[in-house]
Motif scaffolding. Structure first.
Motif, PDB file in Angstrom:
ATOM      1  N   ILE A   1       0.836  -1.202   0.000  1.00 38.59           N
ATOM      2  CA  ILE A   1       0.000   0.000   0.000  1.00 38.59           C
ATOM      3  C   ILE A   1       0.867   1.246   0.000  1.00 38.59           C
ATOM      4  N   THR A   2       1.936   1.222   0.808  1.00 40.85           N
ATOM      5  CA  THR A   2       2.833   2.378   0.889  1.00 40.85           C
ATOM      6  C   THR A   2       3.488   2.666  -0.451  1.00 40.85           C
ATOM      7  N   VAL A   3       3.897   1.627  -1.165  1.00 37.11           N
ATOM      8  CA  VAL A   3       4.628   1.797  -2.422  1.00 37.11           C
ATOM      9  C   VAL A   3       3.703   2.188  -3.563  1.00 37.11           C
ATOM     10  N   TRP A   4       2.530   1.571  -3.652  1.00 35.78           N
ATOM     11  CA  TRP A   4       1.691   1.717  -4.843  1.00 35.78           C
ATOM     12  C   TRP A   4       0.502   2.660  -4.679  1.00 35.78           C
ATOM     13  N   SER A   5       0.047   2.875  -3.470  1.00 32.47           N
ATOM     14  CA  SER A   5      -1.216   3.607  -3.298  1.00 32.47           C
ATOM     15  C   SER A   5      -1.126   5.045  -3.793  1.00 32.47           C
ATOM     16  N   GLY A   6       0.064   5.640  -3.738  1.00 29.86           N
ATOM     17  CA  GLY A   6       0.197   7.023  -4.174  1.00 29.86           C
ATOM     18  C   GLY A   6      -0.011   7.218  -5.661  1.00 29.86           C
ATOM     19  N   ASP A   7       0.107   6.145  -6.443  1.00 30.35           N
ATOM     20  CA  ASP A   7      -0.033   6.252  -7.900  1.00 30.35           C
ATOM     21  C   ASP A   7      -1.379   5.742  -8.403  1.00 30.35           C
ATOM     22  N   THR A   8      -2.253   5.331  -7.514  1.00 26.79           N
ATOM     23  CA  THR A   8      -3.543   4.829  -7.958  1.00 26.79           C
ATOM     24  C   THR A   8      -4.521   5.981  -8.135  1.00 26.79           C
ATOM     25  N   ASN A   9      -5.474   5.798  -9.032  1.00 28.07           N
ATOM     26  CA  ASN A   9      -6.479   6.834  -9.246  1.00 28.07           C
ATOM     27  C   ASN A   9      -7.721   6.542  -8.407  1.00 28.07           C
ATOM     28  N   THR A  10      -8.706   7.397  -8.515  1.00 31.36           N
ATOM     29  CA  THR A  10      -9.900   7.268  -7.672  1.00 31.36           C
ATOM     30  C   THR A  10     -10.668   5.968  -7.919  1.00 31.36           C
ATOM     31  N   PRO A  11     -10.943   5.574  -9.170  1.00 33.55           N
ATOM     32  CA  PRO A  11     -11.649   4.292  -9.378  1.00 33.55           C
ATOM     33  C   PRO A  11     -10.895   3.103  -8.789  1.00 33.55           C
ATOM     34  N   GLU A  12      -9.548   3.097  -8.924  1.00 30.50           N
ATOM     35  CA  GLU A  12      -8.769   1.991  -8.361  1.00 30.50           C
ATOM     36  C   GLU A  12      -8.820   2.001  -6.841  1.00 30.50           C
ATOM     37  N   ASN A  13      -8.784   3.203  -6.247  1.00 31.56           N
ATOM     38  CA  ASN A  13      -8.887   3.294  -4.793  1.00 31.56           C
ATOM     39  C   ASN A  13     -10.232   2.785  -4.300  1.00 31.56           C
ATOM     40  N   LYS A  14     -11.293   3.112  -5.038  1.00 31.24           N
ATOM     41  CA  LYS A  14     -12.618   2.641  -4.640  1.00 31.24           C
ATOM     42  C   LYS A  14     -12.720   1.122  -4.754  1.00 31.24           C
ATOM     43  N   ALA A  15     -12.100   0.555  -5.788  1.00 31.44           N
ATOM     44  CA  ALA A  15     -12.117  -0.894  -5.947  1.00 31.44           C
ATOM     45  C   ALA A  15     -11.362  -1.577  -4.808  1.00 31.44           C
ATOM     46  N   LEU A  16     -10.216  -1.018  -4.421  1.00 30.54           N
ATOM     47  CA  LEU A  16      -9.463  -1.577  -3.303  1.00 30.54           C
ATOM     48  C   LEU A  16     -10.229  -1.435  -1.992  1.00 30.54           C
ATOM     49  N   GLN A  17     -10.914  -0.308  -1.829  1.00 28.86           N
ATOM     50  CA  GLN A  17     -11.668  -0.102  -0.604  1.00 28.86           C
ATOM     51  C   GLN A  17     -12.819  -1.095  -0.495  1.00 28.86           C
ATOM     52  N   ARG A  18     -13.390  -1.485  -1.638  1.00 29.58           N
ATOM     53  CA  ARG A  18     -14.452  -2.487  -1.609  1.00 29.58           C
ATOM     54  C   ARG A  18     -13.915  -3.820  -1.094  1.00 29.58           C
ATOM     55  N   VAL A  19     -12.660  -4.140  -1.427  1.00 27.57           N
ATOM     56  CA  VAL A  19     -12.041  -5.366  -0.905  1.00 27.57           C
ATOM     57  C   VAL A  19     -11.915  -5.281   0.616  1.00 27.57           C
ATOM     58  N   VAL A  20     -11.494  -4.099   1.101  1.00 25.84           N
ATOM     59  CA  VAL A  20     -11.376  -3.920   2.548  1.00 25.84           C
ATOM     60  C   VAL A  20     -12.744  -4.032   3.214  1.00 25.84           C
ATOM     61  N   ASP A  21     -13.770  -3.448   2.592  1.00 26.11           N
ATOM     62  CA  ASP A  21     -15.113  -3.525   3.153  1.00 26.11           C
ATOM     63  C   ASP A  21     -15.620  -4.962   3.206  1.00 26.11           C
ATOM     64  N   ALA A  22     -15.282  -5.736   2.174  1.00 21.65           N
ATOM     65  CA  ALA A  22     -15.681  -7.143   2.177  1.00 21.65           C
ATOM     66  C   ALA A  22     -14.981  -7.906   3.291  1.00 21.65           C
ATOM     67  N   ALA A  23     -13.689  -7.600   3.495  1.00 24.45           N
ATOM     68  CA  ALA A  23     -12.955  -8.238   4.587  1.00 24.45           C
ATOM     69  C   ALA A  23     -13.536  -7.852   5.942  1.00 24.45           C
ATOM     70  N   LEU A  24     -14.005  -6.615   6.031  1.00 26.50           N
ATOM     71  CA  LEU A  24     -14.630  -6.153   7.284  1.00 26.50           C
ATOM     72  C   LEU A  24     -15.898  -6.949   7.565  1.00 26.50           C
ATOM     73  N   ASP A  25     -16.697  -7.199   6.532  1.00 28.65           N
ATOM     74  CA  ASP A  25     -17.928  -7.965   6.718  1.00 28.65           C
ATOM     75  C   ASP A  25     -17.639  -9.405   7.116  1.00 28.65           C
ATOM     76  N   ILE A  26     -16.546  -9.960   6.592  1.00 28.97           N
ATOM     77  CA  ILE A  26     -16.220 -11.367   6.869  1.00 28.97           C
ATOM     78  C   ILE A  26     -15.646 -11.527   8.275  1.00 28.97           C
ATOM     79  N   THR A  27     -14.700 -10.656   8.617  1.00 31.23           N
ATOM     80  CA  THR A  27     -14.007 -10.797   9.901  1.00 31.23           C
ATOM     81  C   THR A  27     -14.751 -10.128  11.046  1.00 31.23           C
ATOM     82  N   GLY A  28     -15.559  -9.125  10.724  1.00 36.72           N
ATOM     83  CA  GLY A  28     -16.257  -8.402  11.781  1.00 36.72           C
ATOM     84  C   GLY A  28     -15.374  -7.446  12.552  1.00 36.72           C
TER      85      GLY A  28
END
Length: 460
Positions: free
Chosen positions: A11-38
């Protein structure tokens, strides 16, 4: 290296070069992990920023690190007595004044780590303000106006009333470089000065008592003021000086107004003080307010009450007709100075509050229904190690559905004040609009050397 360390390093290396759609897609992965792990997982953007801060702090402390030279510190880093720091928007031009030499202004190009120039004055520097055209230095008994391009002294406004706090306001819009400062030490008189053409424009009688706070909106067309009583806040048109709005902060007690701040679209005005309450006022005319669809008992009583004010003494009727706060913030402390600012974060209105205890609070603002603002996040600006941190323990989840509903509501910005804009990545959008006042004569770029004076040591 653990899986979590691998993920955060990526995240530290690559996140600075991602655009808004890519950030939203990655955030959806985090949200899914949140739903699974609680578990409560931080947003990717927060992880990226915190990791960058930690890595930068570690590199700065290590003189043998290969990237240590990429983090030049200002000469003032070794002098913790700095009491004025002003930056020209997002450029590398920074102006600093320290308690060691309170009569000297040092101008730095912090990206190059060099001093551009320094100027000395006859007395202690109280305030410094700047925009793309002018740099203002306010002393207790005089105001100096410099040209921002070469820092040449253009004008000295002398024989001003004693101004021990350096109270003044300067428009950040270089097309309307209006300067406002107290014209009288005992009553709330404001002098409006044109810093571009170097002449006085008008004098506005704003309050009965001495002034305590002044601020321009982003276009320099409105000026808000408050007196030392802190009970009434007024907004005037500039340069005409016509009173547009009058708001009552409170009646029971006098307070010290710490800051006034307009939103970018000039629809809201926030006011902080030494109390536990921050008030947000909505700048709208009575004709713009929604009318009740069906008559109610409270509506009849309200109309009767307003009609009765016509027969009351002038001072009483003025108090009755003053608007109250549209939204409020209840801080968990009082007696401290705080500074507030209205801004847009991820296309949603937020209120930022910086307190003297070293904390930055972020609150939501419902632009349609107002009411009590909810704390979204708290940042501790300095922890024990002297670096920035985010205090997640103080985060309060927003449970108000009215604010979430504002995302889907249509913007209330008039069509006459909008124009084709730019996306968050800096490219042209497809039909998106942003307020016209966000445009400037040219883009302000961090690497644009024309934004700074030439790097040449000049002492005065």
């Amino acid at each position: 290296m653990s899986g979590g360390s691998v993920l955060t390093s990526c995240i530290t290396v690559w996140s600075g070069d991602t655009n808004t759609p890519e950030n939203k897609a990655l955030q959806r992965v985090v949200d899914a992990a949140l739903d699974i792990t609680g578990k409560n997982l931080p947003a990717i953007e927060n992880v990226y920023r915190e990791r960058c801060r930690q890595r930068a702090a570690a590199i700065i402390k290590d003189p043998h690190h290969p990237a240590h030279a990429l983090f030049p510190l200002l000469p003032s880093a070794d002098t913790p007595d700095v009491y004025i720091v002003e930056r020209l928007f997002s450029s590398s031009l920074v102006v600093i004044v320290s308690l060691t030499t309170p009569r000297r202004m040092n101008v730095y190009h912090f990206k190059k780590g060099t001093e551009i120039c320094n100027y000395s004055y006859s007395n202690t520097i109280r305030t410094i303000r700047l925009n793309r055209q002018r740099l203002i230095v306010c002393l207790e008994e005089a105001i100096y106006i410099h040209n921002i391009k070469d820092l040449k002294l253009l004008k000295i406004i002398q024989d001003i009333p004693p101004n021990r706090t350096g109270l003044c306001a300067f428009s950040i819009n270089h097309s309307n470089s209006y300067l406002a400062y107290p014209g009288n030490a005992t009553i709330g008189e404001m002098v409006i000065y044109d810093a571009n053409n170097l002449h006085s424009v008008s004098v506005i009688p704003a309050h009965d008592g001495p002034l305590a706070a002044l601020t321009f909106n982003f276009t320099g067309s409105k000026l808000a003021s408050a007196s030392e009583k802190g009970t009434v806040i007024r907004v005037f048109s500039i340069p005409e000086g016509q009173k547009l709005y009058e708001f009552r902060r409170g009646v029971k007690r006098y307070v010290n107004i710490g800051s006034l701040a307009f939103s970018k679209d000039s629809q809201f005005l926030s006011a902080s003080s030494n109390t536990e309450t921050i008030h947000i006022f909505k700048l709208e005319q009575p004709s713009q307010r929604p009318q009740e669809e069906s008559p109610t008992w409270s509506g009849y009583m309200g109309k009767m009450f307003m009609a009765a004010t016509n027969y009351l003494p002038t001072q009483v009727s003025e108090i009755m007709n003053q608007d109250r706060a549209f939204a409020t913030v209840r801080l968990n402390f009082s007696g401290q100075r705080s500074i507030c600012m209205l801004t847009i974060i991820q296309k949603l209105p937020r209120l930022l509050v910086a307190a003297s205890d070293g904390a930055l609070y972020i609150y939501n603002l419902d632009p349609h229904d107002g009411g009590e603002c909810v704390l979204i996040k708290k940042h501790r600006l300095f922890n024990e190690e002297g670096s920035c941190s985010t205090d997640n323990s103080d985060m309060v989840p927003s449970t108000s559905p009215t604010y979430a509903a504002t995302v889907a509501k249509t913007s209330s910005v008039p069509s006459s004040s909008i124009a084709p804009g730019y996306s968050e990545e800096g490219g042209a959008t497809h039909g998106e609009i942003i307020p016209e006042h966000e445009f400037a004569a040219g883009p302000l770029l961090l690497d644009d050397e024309t934004e700074f004076p030439p790097v040449s040591i000049q002492n005065n």
